[in-house]
Design an enzyme around this catalytic site. Structure first.
Site, mmCIF file in Angstrom:
data_model
loop_
_atom_site.group_PDB
_atom_site.id
_atom_site.type_symbol
_atom_site.label_atom_id
_atom_site.label_comp_id
_atom_site.label_asym_id
_atom_site.label_seq_id
_atom_site.Cartn_x
_atom_site.Cartn_y
_atom_site.Cartn_z
ATOM 1 N N HIS A 32 -26.733 52.635 -41.103
ATOM 2 C CA HIS A 32 -26.405 51.367 -40.431
ATOM 3 C C HIS A 32 -26.309 51.647 -38.929
ATOM 4 O O HIS A 32 -26.899 50.938 -38.116
ATOM 5 C CB HIS A 32 -25.090 50.837 -40.995
ATOM 6 C CG HIS A 32 -24.597 49.573 -40.364
ATOM 7 N ND1 HIS A 32 -25.225 48.361 -40.537
ATOM 8 C CD2 HIS A 32 -23.522 49.336 -39.568
ATOM 9 C CE1 HIS A 32 -24.554 47.429 -39.859
ATOM 10 N NE2 HIS A 32 -23.515 47.996 -39.268
ATOM 11 N N HIS A 71 -17.626 52.782 -37.220
ATOM 12 C CA HIS A 71 -18.820 52.744 -36.356
ATOM 13 C C HIS A 71 -18.575 51.814 -35.184
ATOM 14 O O HIS A 71 -17.555 51.143 -35.128
ATOM 15 C CB HIS A 71 -20.074 52.380 -37.150
ATOM 16 C CG HIS A 71 -20.105 50.966 -37.672
ATOM 17 N ND1 HIS A 71 -19.265 50.521 -38.660
ATOM 18 C CD2 HIS A 71 -20.885 49.912 -37.335
ATOM 19 C CE1 HIS A 71 -19.537 49.246 -38.918
ATOM 20 N NE2 HIS A 71 -20.505 48.857 -38.116
ATOM 21 N N HIS A 87 -19.830 49.013 -33.864
ATOM 22 C CA HIS A 87 -20.068 47.575 -33.722
ATOM 23 C C HIS A 87 -18.777 46.818 -33.373
ATOM 24 O O HIS A 87 -17.698 47.146 -33.864
ATOM 25 C CB HIS A 87 -20.704 46.999 -34.991
ATOM 26 C CG HIS A 87 -22.142 47.412 -35.152
ATOM 27 N ND1 HIS A 87 -22.803 47.387 -36.349
ATOM 28 C CD2 HIS A 87 -23.035 47.867 -34.236
ATOM 29 C CE1 HIS A 87 -24.047 47.807 -36.170
ATOM 30 N NE2 HIS A 87 -24.212 48.112 -34.897
ATOM 31 N N ASP A 136 -17.442 44.049 -34.206
ATOM 32 C CA ASP A 136 -16.585 43.455 -35.239
ATOM 33 C C ASP A 136 -15.749 44.524 -35.964
ATOM 34 O O ASP A 136 -14.974 44.202 -36.866
ATOM 35 C CB ASP A 136 -17.406 42.617 -36.242
ATOM 36 C CG ASP A 136 -18.445 43.421 -37.002
ATOM 37 O OD1 ASP A 136 -19.159 44.231 -36.378
ATOM 38 O OD2 ASP A 136 -18.537 43.253 -38.239
ATOM 39 N N HIS A 137 -15.883 45.783 -35.532
ATOM 40 C CA HIS A 137 -15.085 46.885 -36.110
ATOM 41 C C HIS A 137 -14.178 47.560 -35.074
ATOM 42 O O HIS A 137 -13.206 48.201 -35.440
ATOM 43 C CB HIS A 137 -16.008 47.927 -36.763
ATOM 44 C CG HIS A 137 -16.833 47.331 -37.874
ATOM 45 N ND1 HIS A 137 -16.588 47.579 -39.197
ATOM 46 C CD2 HIS A 137 -17.853 46.437 -37.837
ATOM 47 C CE1 HIS A 137 -17.431 46.879 -39.933
ATOM 48 N NE2 HIS A 137 -18.212 46.172 -39.133
ATOM 49 N N HIS A 162 -16.989 43.887 -45.208
ATOM 50 C CA HIS A 162 -17.421 42.479 -45.199
ATOM 51 C C HIS A 162 -17.389 41.880 -46.602
ATOM 52 O O HIS A 162 -17.585 42.584 -47.588
ATOM 53 C CB HIS A 162 -18.860 42.347 -44.656
ATOM 54 C CG HIS A 162 -18.979 42.584 -43.185
ATOM 55 N ND1 HIS A 162 -18.823 41.581 -42.253
ATOM 56 C CD2 HIS A 162 -19.242 43.716 -42.494
ATOM 57 C CE1 HIS A 162 -18.990 42.094 -41.030
ATOM 58 N NE2 HIS A 162 -19.241 43.391 -41.145
ATOM 59 N N ASP A 197 -19.709 49.434 -42.875
ATOM 60 C CA ASP A 197 -20.897 48.633 -43.182
ATOM 61 C C ASP A 197 -21.980 49.467 -43.856
ATOM 62 O O ASP A 197 -23.167 49.184 -43.702
ATOM 63 C CB ASP A 197 -21.458 47.998 -41.896
ATOM 64 C CG ASP A 197 -20.577 46.881 -41.370
ATOM 65 O OD1 ASP A 197 -19.599 46.510 -42.039
ATOM 66 O OD2 ASP A 197 -20.880 46.375 -40.263
#
Ligand code: ZN
Ligand code: FE
Length: 259
Positions: A111, A53, A55, A57-58, A171, A133
């Site tokens: 998400h 996805h 975001h 942090d990905h 995570h 996530d």
């Protein structure tokens, strides 16, 4: 034989590496630095990037990795992610070039709206799921641009995978999630036992993931909408009995948001 390695990133992310024949595919490289460090130390070459996805942090490390090697990038078609060369919507079967790993692509919105999961039935003997996530150890992702009904349906899709399937979450949230799970199901021996195991793992700085679908079915309140104790907990939050699984899931998710 494909090896699966965890690269810790930021505070609590895991970037997953699939490694075979001196090649690595990387899942959700939010940061290029740990991946580049692995490549430099091992002599491995990058062969593909998979993302779940949009975001940061990905996806934050994609551009820097592509500058080194222009590998194929698999990712959601409906999310705006720079560098994706293989746009996916779910339902596809893909082969990761170089390492010869086959994945079934699952659409798991909730998400985010275009969130994907990658299920490799032939990996690690038992099958492996890379779910970003969506599903966490004893928890699930927050709802950013999807709805509770979408997330519940997505989790239901993951819940029917074979119980031994290894679940590679993005995570390290299991320990705090179990504190919530213990409040939702205070009578659960399985939750208490898992909380002890996870506390020991964290004290020894070991990851608590991968987990397994079977473990999540027993201890994750976000997959347990059918369990009487979880329905009762949802009812006490709502002030009435939940009409269906979506209402149960939604009540538990909203409770967690304020926990
Ligand atoms: Zn996310
Ligand atoms: Fe994340």
């Amino acid at each position: 034989m494909t090896e699966i390695l965890a690269l810790p990133a930021f505070d609590d992310n895991y970037i997953w590496l699939l490694r075979a024949n001196g090649l690595v595919a990387v899942v959700d490289p939010g940061d290029a630095a740990p991946v580049l460090k692995h490549l430099a130390h091992s002599g491995d070459r990058l062969c593909a990037i998979l993302v779940t996805h949009h975001h940061g942090d990905h996806v934050g490390g994609i551009a820097e990795l592509l500058a080194v090697d222009a590998v194929p990038v698999f990712g959601p078609a409906t999310e705006n992610i720079a560098g994706v060369t293989r746009a996916l919507v779910g339902g596809e079967h893909i082969e990761v070039p170089g390492i010869g790993v086959d994945f079934e692509v699952l659409a798991v919105p909730g998400h985010t709206r275009g969130h994907l999961a990658y299920y490799g039935p032939s990996l690690a003997n038992t099958g492996a799921l890379f779910c970003g996530d969506t599903l966490f150890g004893a928890g699930c992702g927050r709802l950013f641009d999807g709805t509770p009904a979408q997330m519940q349906a997505s989790l239901a899709k993951l819940a029917v995978l074979p119980a031994p399937t290894l679940v590679y979450c993005a995570h390290e949230y299991t320990q705090s999630n179990l504190r919530f799970a213990a409040v939702v199901e205070p009578g659960s021996i399985a939750v208490q036992k898992r909380a002890e195991e996870v506390a020991a793992a964290r004290a020894a700085r070991r990851p608590t993931v991968p987990t397994r679908i079977g473990i999540e079915l027993e201890t994750n309140p976000f997959l347990r909408w059918s369990a009487p104790a979880v329905r009762a907990a949802a009812a006490s939050r709502l002030g009435h009995a939940p009409a269906d699984d979506v209402e149960t899931f939604t009540a538990i998710r909203e409770w967690k948001n304020r926990f």
